[in-house]
Design a protein around this motif. Structure first.
Motif, PDB file in Angstrom:
ATOM      1  N   SER A 170      38.658  24.254  33.443  1.00 17.04           N
ATOM      2  CA  SER A 170      37.412  23.562  33.778  1.00 17.04           C
ATOM      3  C   SER A 170      37.561  22.051  33.711  1.00 17.04           C
ATOM      4  CB  SER A 170      36.286  24.027  32.846  1.00 17.04           C
ATOM      5  OG  SER A 170      36.584  23.713  31.497  1.00 17.04           O
ATOM      6  N   LYS A 171      38.364  21.567  32.759  1.00 15.27           N
ATOM      7  CA  LYS A 171      38.448  20.124  32.555  1.00 15.27           C
ATOM      8  C   LYS A 171      39.219  19.407  33.661  1.00 15.27           C
ATOM      9  CE  LYS A 171      38.833  16.916  28.683  1.00 15.27           C
ATOM     10  NZ  LYS A 171      39.167  16.780  27.248  1.00 15.27           N
ATOM     11  N   ILE A 172      40.192  20.099  34.304  1.00 17.53           N
ATOM     12  CA  ILE A 172      40.931  19.418  35.365  1.00 17.53           C
ATOM     13  C   ILE A 172      40.088  19.272  36.629  1.00 17.53           C
ATOM     14  CG2 ILE A 172      43.157  20.192  34.482  1.00 17.53           C
ATOM     15  CD1 ILE A 172      43.303  22.166  36.798  1.00 17.53           C
ATOM     16  N   GLU A 173      38.919  19.916  36.675  1.00 17.65           N
ATOM     17  CA  GLU A 173      38.038  19.743  37.825  1.00 17.65           C
ATOM     18  C   GLU A 173      37.536  18.305  37.934  1.00 17.65           C
ATOM     19  OE1 GLU A 173      34.906  22.598  37.290  1.00 17.65           O
ATOM     20  OE2 GLU A 173      35.974  24.140  38.420  1.00 17.65           O
ATOM     21  N   TYR A 174      37.315  17.670  36.791  1.00 19.69           N
ATOM     22  CA  TYR A 174      36.651  16.367  36.821  1.00 19.69           C
ATOM     23  C   TYR A 174      37.389  15.267  36.060  1.00 19.69           C
ATOM     24  CZ  TYR A 174      35.156  17.791  32.141  1.00 19.69           C
ATOM     25  OH  TYR A 174      35.148  18.206  30.835  1.00 19.69           O
ATOM     26  N   SER A 175      38.452  15.603  35.355  1.00 19.32           N
ATOM     27  CA  SER A 175      39.137  14.613  34.528  1.00 19.32           C
ATOM     28  C   SER A 175      40.592  14.462  34.953  1.00 19.32           C
ATOM     29  CB  SER A 175      39.065  15.003  33.043  1.00 19.32           C
ATOM     30  OG  SER A 175      40.014  16.017  32.757  1.00 19.32           O
ATOM     31  N   SER A 176      41.282  13.558  34.283  1.00 19.96           N
ATOM     32  CA  SER A 176      42.704  13.327  34.557  1.00 19.96           C
ATOM     33  C   SER A 176      43.604  14.220  33.722  1.00 19.96           C
ATOM     34  CB  SER A 176      43.052  11.852  34.286  1.00 19.96           C
ATOM     35  OG  SER A 176      42.784  11.522  32.927  1.00 19.96           O
ATOM     36  N   ASN A 207      43.808  18.162  52.014  1.00 21.83           N
ATOM     37  CA  ASN A 207      42.541  17.972  51.301  1.00 21.83           C
ATOM     38  C   ASN A 207      42.776  17.527  49.864  1.00 21.83           C
ATOM     39  OD1 ASN A 207      40.985  18.664  53.504  1.00 21.83           O
ATOM     40  ND2 ASN A 207      40.773  20.820  52.902  1.00 21.83           N
ATOM     41  N   PHE A 208      43.775  18.103  49.228  1.00 21.01           N
ATOM     42  CA  PHE A 208      44.070  17.723  47.845  1.00 21.01           C
ATOM     43  C   PHE A 208      44.481  16.255  47.772  1.00 21.01           C
ATOM     44  CE2 PHE A 208      46.900  17.110  44.248  1.00 21.01           C
ATOM     45  CZ  PHE A 208      46.165  17.670  43.208  1.00 21.01           C
ATOM     46  N   GLY A 241      43.903   4.186  35.137  1.00 17.05           N
ATOM     47  CA  GLY A 241      42.909   4.009  34.084  1.00 17.05           C
ATOM     48  C   GLY A 241      41.658   4.845  34.274  1.00 17.05           C
ATOM     49  N   ALA A 242      41.404   5.309  35.512  1.00 22.76           N
ATOM     50  CA  ALA A 242      40.219   6.133  35.774  1.00 22.76           C
ATOM     51  C   ALA A 242      40.449   7.538  35.221  1.00 22.76           C
ATOM     52  CB  ALA A 242      39.927   6.177  37.271  1.00 22.76           C
ATOM     53  N   THR A 243      39.613   7.952  34.315  1.00 21.07           N
ATOM     54  CA  THR A 243      39.793   9.260  33.681  1.00 21.07           C
ATOM     55  C   THR A 243      38.916  10.337  34.292  1.00 21.07           C
ATOM     56  OG1 THR A 243      38.151   8.685  31.993  1.00 21.07           O
ATOM     57  CG2 THR A 243      40.479   8.221  31.494  1.00 21.07           C
ATOM     58  N   LEU A 244      38.006   9.953  35.202  1.00 19.04           N
ATOM     59  CA  LEU A 244      37.121  10.911  35.836  1.00 19.04           C
ATOM     60  C   LEU A 244      37.391  10.955  37.330  1.00 19.04           C
ATOM     61  CD1 LEU A 244      33.728  10.206  34.036  1.00 19.04           C
ATOM     62  CD2 LEU A 244      35.382  12.006  33.547  1.00 19.04           C
ATOM     63  N   LEU A 245      37.441  12.151  37.886  1.00 17.27           N
ATOM     64  CA  LEU A 245      37.643  12.361  39.315  1.00 17.27           C
ATOM     65  C   LEU A 245      36.270  12.459  39.967  1.00 17.27           C
ATOM     66  CD1 LEU A 245      39.863  12.827  41.445  1.00 17.27           C
ATOM     67  CD2 LEU A 245      39.674  15.279  40.967  1.00 17.27           C
ATOM     68  N   ASN A 246      35.983  11.545  40.888  1.00 14.99           N
ATOM     69  CA  ASN A 246      34.660  11.469  41.492  1.00 14.99           C
ATOM     70  C   ASN A 246      34.766  11.388  43.012  1.00 14.99           C
ATOM     71  OD1 ASN A 246      31.892  11.262  41.744  1.00 14.99           O
ATOM     72  ND2 ASN A 246      31.870   9.037  41.408  1.00 14.99           N
ATOM     73  N   PRO A 247      34.264  12.434  43.719  1.00 16.08           N
ATOM     74  CA  PRO A 247      33.603  13.617  43.206  1.00 16.08           C
ATOM     75  C   PRO A 247      34.594  14.596  42.569  1.00 16.08           C
ATOM     76  CG  PRO A 247      33.841  13.811  45.564  1.00 16.08           C
ATOM     77  CD  PRO A 247      34.334  12.442  45.204  1.00 16.08           C
ATOM     78  N   PRO A 248      34.121  15.459  41.685  1.00 17.94           N
ATOM     79  CA  PRO A 248      35.033  16.416  41.059  1.00 17.94           C
ATOM     80  C   PRO A 248      35.605  17.390  42.071  1.00 17.94           C
ATOM     81  CG  PRO A 248      32.744  16.942  40.530  1.00 17.94           C
ATOM     82  CD  PRO A 248      32.730  15.613  41.211  1.00 17.94           C
ATOM     83  N   MET A 249      36.760  17.946  41.746  1.00 14.71           N
ATOM     84  CA  MET A 249      37.436  18.911  42.610  1.00 14.71           C
ATOM     85  C   MET A 249      37.194  20.300  42.014  1.00 14.71           C
ATOM     86  SD  MET A 249      41.245  18.885  44.177  1.00 14.71           S
ATOM     87  CE  MET A 249      41.860  18.183  42.664  1.00 14.71           C
ATOM     88  N   LEU A 250      36.186  20.977  42.508  1.00 18.74           N
ATOM     89  CA  LEU A 250      35.816  22.266  41.958  1.00 18.74           C
ATOM     90  C   LEU A 250      36.858  23.315  42.330  1.00 18.74           C
ATOM     91  CD1 LEU A 250      31.986  22.234  42.682  1.00 18.74           C
ATOM     92  CD2 LEU A 250      33.206  21.439  40.649  1.00 18.74           C
ATOM     93  N   ARG A 251      37.195  24.176  41.385  1.00 21.42           N
ATOM     94  CA  ARG A 251      38.194  25.197  41.653  1.00 21.42           C
ATOM     95  C   ARG A 251      37.645  26.229  42.635  1.00 21.42           C
ATOM     96  NH1 ARG A 251      38.120  28.189  35.694  1.00 21.42           N
ATOM     97  NH2 ARG A 251      36.368  26.922  35.038  1.00 21.42           N
ATOM     98  N   PRO A 252      38.484  26.701  43.516  1.00 23.48           N
ATOM     99  CA  PRO A 252      38.031  27.694  44.489  1.00 23.48           C
ATOM    100  C   PRO A 252      37.654  29.004  43.821  1.00 23.48           C
ATOM    101  CG  PRO A 252      40.145  26.701  45.134  1.00 23.48           C
ATOM    102  CD  PRO A 252      39.888  26.321  43.709  1.00 23.48           C
ATOM    103  N   GLU A 253      36.757  29.728  44.467  1.00 27.12           N
ATOM    104  CA  GLU A 253      36.417  31.068  43.984  1.00 27.12           C
ATOM    105  C   GLU A 253      37.606  31.988  44.243  1.00 27.12           C
ATOM    106  OE1 GLU A 253      33.771  32.033  42.431  1.00 27.12           O
ATOM    107  OE2 GLU A 253      32.663  30.138  42.537  1.00 27.12           O
TER     108      GLU A 253
END
Length: 254
Positions: A170-176, A207-208, A241-253
């Motif tokens: 879950s954390k790699i969806e939005y963080s570094s 896309n990635f 230095g950016a620790t948040l990915l914006n927009p987050p990369m939601l994991r595929p279903e």
């Protein structure tokens, strides 16, 4: 201060358990050790041990990580992981079911450790062997085996492992956090393969690339290239230095 009688309260011990994750051969793996002492002698378990009277929880987790694996935790405030197999280390959750340890009342504060592709671990403490095991193999085995099965992980370590894997996923969806699985310099393709291993899916390369390079400061070009993955030279990056990915990369279903 009113009188205080420590004997009025039941004694209990505090331990730290470690969910150590790495990517080996494109598979998310965790470190397990075979217990050399009772209870659960001969069963696989997560590395860990008792907290000493003179240390805090973070120090105990870092000590156990070094003693049982040879890994060194890097400073979480540092901008980049330390070289020579440094590990990201963070507190995961606390587990305190009264019967989780047959020896006595034991509360465990679990920690999550992440590091790049790592060499064979070295056992220590009360462990007589250690290995990297694919996460899905262990979790599937735990679901199929009963708690008393010799194939099951010791204590409540199957639950702790499951919680640690879900934290990472879950954390790699939005963080570094995914960059903690990479060496100090890495390609976008290598980072993508980390996401694929942690999530257990295949991702579209274009896309990635667009998503991870679209957040300013998330990845910083080093100016170098590499051909270690074969083919044409690929650009090298480091975590920015950016620790948040914006927009987050939601994991595929799945």
């Amino acid at each position: 201060m009113p009188p205080y009688d420590p004997s009025a309260f039941p004694p209990f011990a505090v331990t730290v358990d470690l969910v150590v994750l790495t990517v080996r051969s494109h598979s998310l793996c965790t470190l397990v050790v075979r217990r050399g002492e009772t209870p659960f002698r001969g069963r696989w378990a997560l590395p860990g041990g008792f907290v000493r009277a003179d240390e805090d929880l973070g120090a105990a987790a870092a000590r156990e990580l070094a003693e049982e694996t040879g890994l060194r935790a890097h400073d979480p405030g540092a901008p980049h992981p330390v070289p020579d197999h440094g590990a990201h280390l963070e507190q995961l959750a606390t587990y305190g079911a009264p019967e989780r340890d047959p020896r006595m009342r034991v509360v465990s504060v679990a920690h999550l450790a992440l590091a790049p592709d790592l060499p064979a671990p070295r056992p220590g403490g009360d462990a007589n062997s250690a290995r990297w095991a694919p996460v899905e193999e262990l979790l599937d085995q735990a679901r199929a085996a009963g708690d008393d099965s010799p194939d099951a992980l010791a204590f409540d370590h199957a639950q702790i492992l499951s919680d640690g894997v879900e934290r990472a996923r879950s954390k790699i969806e939005y963080s570094s956090l995914a960059t903690a699985f990479c060496p100090p310099e890495f390609t976008v393709g290598e980072l993508r393969r980390v996401y694929e291993a942690v999530w257990g899916v295949s991702l579209d390369p274009r896309n990635f690339h667009r998503k991870v390079t679209g957040t300013p400061g998330f990845l910083v070009p080093t100016g170098g290239t590499t051909t270690r993955q074969g083919g044409r030279p690929a650009q090298l990056f480091r975590a920015g230095g950016a620790t948040l990915l914006n927009p987050p990369m939601l994991r595929p279903e799945v």
